[in-house]
Design a protein around this motif. Structure first.
Motif, PDB file in Angstrom:
ATOM      1  N   ASP A 145     -40.982  63.207  30.414  1.00 23.35           N
ATOM      2  CA  ASP A 145     -40.805  62.578  29.105  1.00 23.35           C
ATOM      3  C   ASP A 145     -42.106  61.869  28.721  1.00 23.35           C
ATOM      4  O   ASP A 145     -42.637  61.077  29.502  1.00 23.35           O
ATOM      5  CB  ASP A 145     -39.660  61.557  29.203  1.00 23.35           C
ATOM      6  CG  ASP A 145     -39.512  60.700  27.960  1.00 23.35           C
ATOM      7  OD1 ASP A 145     -38.593  60.973  27.175  1.00 23.35           O
ATOM      8  OD2 ASP A 145     -40.310  59.750  27.790  1.00 23.35           O
ATOM      9  N   GLN A 198     -29.334  58.864  21.041  1.00 26.52           N
ATOM     10  CA  GLN A 198     -29.190  57.603  21.778  1.00 26.52           C
ATOM     11  C   GLN A 198     -28.638  56.485  20.902  1.00 26.52           C
ATOM     12  O   GLN A 198     -29.261  56.067  19.931  1.00 26.52           O
ATOM     13  CB  GLN A 198     -30.522  57.161  22.377  1.00 26.52           C
ATOM     14  CG  GLN A 198     -30.285  55.972  23.314  1.00 26.52           C
ATOM     15  CD  GLN A 198     -31.530  55.238  23.721  1.00 26.52           C
ATOM     16  OE1 GLN A 198     -32.441  55.856  24.241  1.00 26.52           O
ATOM     17  NE2 GLN A 198     -31.556  53.941  23.510  1.00 26.52           N
ATOM     18  N   GLY A 202     -30.805  51.331  26.838  1.00 23.70           N
ATOM     19  CA  GLY A 202     -32.001  50.577  27.217  1.00 23.70           C
ATOM     20  C   GLY A 202     -33.234  51.228  26.622  1.00 23.70           C
ATOM     21  O   GLY A 202     -33.229  52.407  26.300  1.00 23.70           O
ATOM     22  N   GLY A 223     -25.458  53.793  26.853  1.00 23.68           N
ATOM     23  CA  GLY A 223     -24.228  53.177  27.344  1.00 23.68           C
ATOM     24  C   GLY A 223     -23.440  54.010  28.333  1.00 23.68           C
ATOM     25  O   GLY A 223     -22.327  53.631  28.710  1.00 23.68           O
ATOM     26  N   TRP A 241     -27.412  61.768  28.939  1.00 32.08           N
ATOM     27  CA  TRP A 241     -28.787  61.379  29.297  1.00 32.08           C
ATOM     28  C   TRP A 241     -28.722  59.885  29.590  1.00 32.08           C
ATOM     29  O   TRP A 241     -28.416  59.093  28.698  1.00 32.08           O
ATOM     30  CB  TRP A 241     -29.685  61.710  28.108  1.00 32.08           C
ATOM     31  CG  TRP A 241     -31.107  61.273  28.145  1.00 32.08           C
ATOM     32  CD1 TRP A 241     -31.578  60.002  27.967  1.00 32.08           C
ATOM     33  CD2 TRP A 241     -32.273  62.098  28.304  1.00 32.08           C
ATOM     34  NE1 TRP A 241     -32.953  59.989  28.015  1.00 32.08           N
ATOM     35  CE2 TRP A 241     -33.412  61.264  28.218  1.00 32.08           C
ATOM     36  CE3 TRP A 241     -32.473  63.472  28.512  1.00 32.08           C
ATOM     37  CZ2 TRP A 241     -34.716  61.738  28.322  1.00 32.08           C
ATOM     38  CZ3 TRP A 241     -33.773  63.950  28.610  1.00 32.08           C
ATOM     39  CH2 TRP A 241     -34.881  63.091  28.523  1.00 32.08           C
ATOM     40  N   GLY A 295     -30.369  56.282  31.386  1.00 31.57           N
ATOM     41  CA  GLY A 295     -31.589  55.636  31.861  1.00 31.57           C
ATOM     42  C   GLY A 295     -31.305  54.390  32.690  1.00 31.57           C
ATOM     43  O   GLY A 295     -31.877  54.196  33.758  1.00 31.57           O
ATOM     44  N   SER A 296     -30.390  53.551  32.206  1.00 26.96           N
ATOM     45  CA  SER A 296     -30.193  52.249  32.854  1.00 26.96           C
ATOM     46  C   SER A 296     -29.638  52.357  34.272  1.00 26.96           C
ATOM     47  O   SER A 296     -30.113  51.657  35.177  1.00 26.96           O
ATOM     48  CB  SER A 296     -29.243  51.388  32.009  1.00 26.96           C
ATOM     49  OG  SER A 296     -29.865  51.037  30.803  1.00 26.96           O
TER      50      SER A 296
HETATM   51  C1  LIG Z   1     -36.243  50.940  31.825  1.00 26.53           C
HETATM   52  C2  LIG Z   1     -36.142  51.960  30.744  1.00 26.53           C
HETATM   53  C3  LIG Z   1     -37.291  52.576  30.302  1.00 26.53           C
HETATM   54  C4  LIG Z   1     -37.223  53.569  29.330  1.00 26.53           C
HETATM   55  N1  LIG Z   1     -38.342  54.218  28.963  1.00 26.53           N
HETATM   56  C5  LIG Z   1     -38.256  55.310  28.177  1.00 26.53           C
HETATM   57  C6  LIG Z   1     -39.383  56.154  27.953  1.00 26.53           C
HETATM   58  O1  LIG Z   1     -40.493  55.890  28.434  1.00 26.53           O
HETATM   59  N2  LIG Z   1     -39.193  57.282  27.249  1.00 26.53           N
HETATM   60  C7  LIG Z   1     -37.964  57.616  26.724  1.00 26.53           C
HETATM   61  O2  LIG Z   1     -37.827  58.672  26.122  1.00 26.53           O
HETATM   62  N3  LIG Z   1     -36.901  56.834  26.887  1.00 26.53           N
HETATM   63  C8  LIG Z   1     -37.012  55.703  27.626  1.00 26.53           C
HETATM   64  N4  LIG Z   1     -35.898  54.946  27.846  1.00 26.53           N
HETATM   65  C9  LIG Z   1     -34.627  55.332  27.225  1.00 26.53           C
HETATM   66  C10 LIG Z   1     -33.913  56.374  28.094  1.00 26.53           C
HETATM   67  O3  LIG Z   1     -34.579  57.615  28.020  1.00 26.53           O
HETATM   68  C11 LIG Z   1     -32.470  56.599  27.664  1.00 26.53           C
HETATM   69  O4  LIG Z   1     -32.427  57.170  26.394  1.00 26.53           O
HETATM   70  C12 LIG Z   1     -31.626  55.350  27.661  1.00 26.53           C
HETATM   71  O5  LIG Z   1     -31.827  54.627  28.837  1.00 26.53           O
HETATM   72  C13 LIG Z   1     -30.151  55.747  27.540  1.00 26.53           C
HETATM   73  O6  LIG Z   1     -29.308  54.651  27.465  1.00 26.53           O
HETATM   74  P1  LIG Z   1     -28.782  53.861  28.777  1.00 26.53           P
HETATM   75  O7  LIG Z   1     -29.901  52.951  29.114  1.00 26.53           O
HETATM   76  O8  LIG Z   1     -27.584  53.134  28.292  1.00 26.53           O
HETATM   77  O9  LIG Z   1     -28.503  54.869  29.835  1.00 26.53           O
HETATM   78  C14 LIG Z   1     -35.958  53.917  28.771  1.00 26.53           C
HETATM   79  C15 LIG Z   1     -34.811  53.263  29.217  1.00 26.53           C
HETATM   80  C16 LIG Z   1     -34.879  52.290  30.175  1.00 26.53           C
HETATM   81  C17 LIG Z   1     -33.616  51.616  30.632  1.00 26.53           C
END
Ligand SMILES: Cc1cc2nc3c(=O)[nH]c(=O)nc-3n(C[C@H](O)[C@H](O)[C@H](O)COP(=O)(O)O)c2cc1C
Length: 378
Positions: free
Chosen positions: A66, A193, A198, A227, A246, A248-249
């Motif tokens: 990414d 998203q 996050g 979420g 997808w 991230g957190s």
């Molecule tokens: C610590 C962190 C860093 C992130 N950095 C990026 C990033 O560099 N590029 C990106 O496309 N999304 C980034 N995201 C968003 C994630 O790709 C993802 O869409 C998101 O975490 C999804 O929601 P969730 O946190 O509830 O799982 C980041 C999320 C977190 C938590």
């Protein structure tokens, strides 16, 4: 759980594990999910080493990367990244530099030792100047099957180049109109998203956004983000028309995650109401734990946050110092995380997180089946 996208990418579960940590990506892909390594925190040289090591560890499993290219990138992206970084760094107003230093000093975070640079002094994040190098490197690694762009569709020439190499292109979006734009640009997968997520995030909640985006871009596959941290939420995402999720957190507190123990502890103890959308890290709204750093930039004496990538260069000092002094920086550590943080109450191995998500998904599907069957035989 096997959807069309699983067949396309050769994975068992349509669970996309976004992380900046190589070990999380490796373990997620080995567990049958699809690991995606965030490139934004690495210089091109570091990123090349990360991908070499990832390849060694992941065997024949596919994974993705990414990059971060904003839709409205700054001028000068064709320049050498280091020249551009220095020019931009020099343009940061003194008021902003001093304010950041004041917040750190008042919170008791020591200065870095002499000669040690913070990330903003050697890394240009979130512009095509660096991200194009990331893509170039990714294209030299055959296990990379997908390249995503955090802030929309990548530029047209990159989309073409990635597709011509047989890989898929994904774009993140927080609004149906953005998703439509990515679709028109030729993106293969849209990550929708919701605001709960996050990192950079919009204002529309996931349950509203996911089906809106599915409808707006059909038949392009949509991954539901924002979420998701339980299997029941995966079931909900698939019911709402997504082909996968997808996340991230939820990987941030895994045993493989490279966050400091102090940062993990803060996440484990946080509630879902403890996050805020703040411009204090990058200049664009992104979700993180509310703390003294985010509050300071909202205060009456705070200068207005700068646009991307300048604010990123200022907050980089906070991030680098927090890594060097994790305990002393607890009150100001920038902790990007979504509202699902309230559910992240312990530390598990990445592969166990994947297995739990799958089990919970099956339980949720079972619950739904029972309701359907009861209706049938009434
Ligand atoms: C610590 C962190 C860093 C992130 N950095 C990026 C990033 O560099 N590029 C990106 O496309 N999304 C980034 N995201 C968003 C994630 O790709 C993802 O869409 C998101 O975490 C999804 O929601 P969730 O946190 O509830 O799982 C980041 C999320 C977190 C938590």
């Amino acid at each position: 759980m096997r959807t069309e996208i699983c067949k396309q990418l050769g994975i068992e579960f349509p669970i996309f594990a976004f992380s900046h940590c190589r070990d999380v990506v490796v373990e997620a892909s080995k567990a049958g999910a699809f690991g995606v390594l965030g490139a934004v925190g690495f210089t091109p040289e570091q990123f090349a080493r990360e991908l070499d090591r990832l390849d060694e560890a992941v065997g024949d499993r596919p994974y993705g990367v990414d990059v971060v290219i904003p839709a409205n990138d700054i001028p000068g992206a064709e320049k050498d990244p280091e020249t551009l970084r220095q020019e931009l760094f020099d343009s940061i107003p003194q008021e902003h530099r001093e304010f950041a230093k004041k917040v750190l000093a008042e919170s008791g975070v020591p200065e870095l030792p002499p000669g040690v640079k913070h990330e903003g002094e050697y890394l240009l994040r979130s512009t095509a100047a660096t991200a194009r190098r990331h893509v170039e490197i990714a294209l030299q690694h055959p296990n990379v099957k997908l390249i995503a762009n955090a802030l929309g569709a990548p530029p047209a020439d990159l989309i073409q180049q990635i597709k011509a190499s047989g890989r898929l292109v994904a774009g993140l979006s927080g609004k149906p109109e953005h998703a439509r734009r990515h679709a028109a640009a030729g993106v293969d997968i849209i990550v929708a998203q919701g605001t709960e997520g996050g990192g950079h995030t919009g204002e529309i909640g996931s349950v509203v956004l996911w089906p809106e985006v599915v409808e707006a871009v059909k038949p392009i596959p949509v991954l539901a983000a924002g979420g998701v941290g339980t299997g029941a939420q995966i079931a909900a995402a698939l019911v709402l028309g997504a082909q996968g999720v997808w996340c991230g957190s939820i990987w941030l507190t895994t045993t493989e995650s490279d966050l400091t123990e102090a940062a993990k502890e803060l996440l484990i103890n946080a509630k879902s109401s403890d996050t805020v959308r703040s411009r204090s890290q990058t200049g664009k709204p992104s979700r993180m734990l509310r703390n003294r750093w985010t509050e300071a930039w909202e205060g009456p004496d705070a200068p207005k946050t700068l646009p991307l990538p300048l604010q990123d260069m200022i907050s980089a000092e906070c991030s680098t110092r927090a890594k060097a002094y994790p305990q002393k920086a607890r009150e100001v550590t920038i902790n990007p995380v979504g509202q699902i943080v309230g559910h992240m109450n312990g530390s598990m191995r990445t592969r166990d997180v994947v297995a739990t998500l799958v089990e919970e998904y099956l339980e949720a599907a079972e619950r739904l089946n029972k309701i359907l069957e009861a209706g049938l035989y009434e």
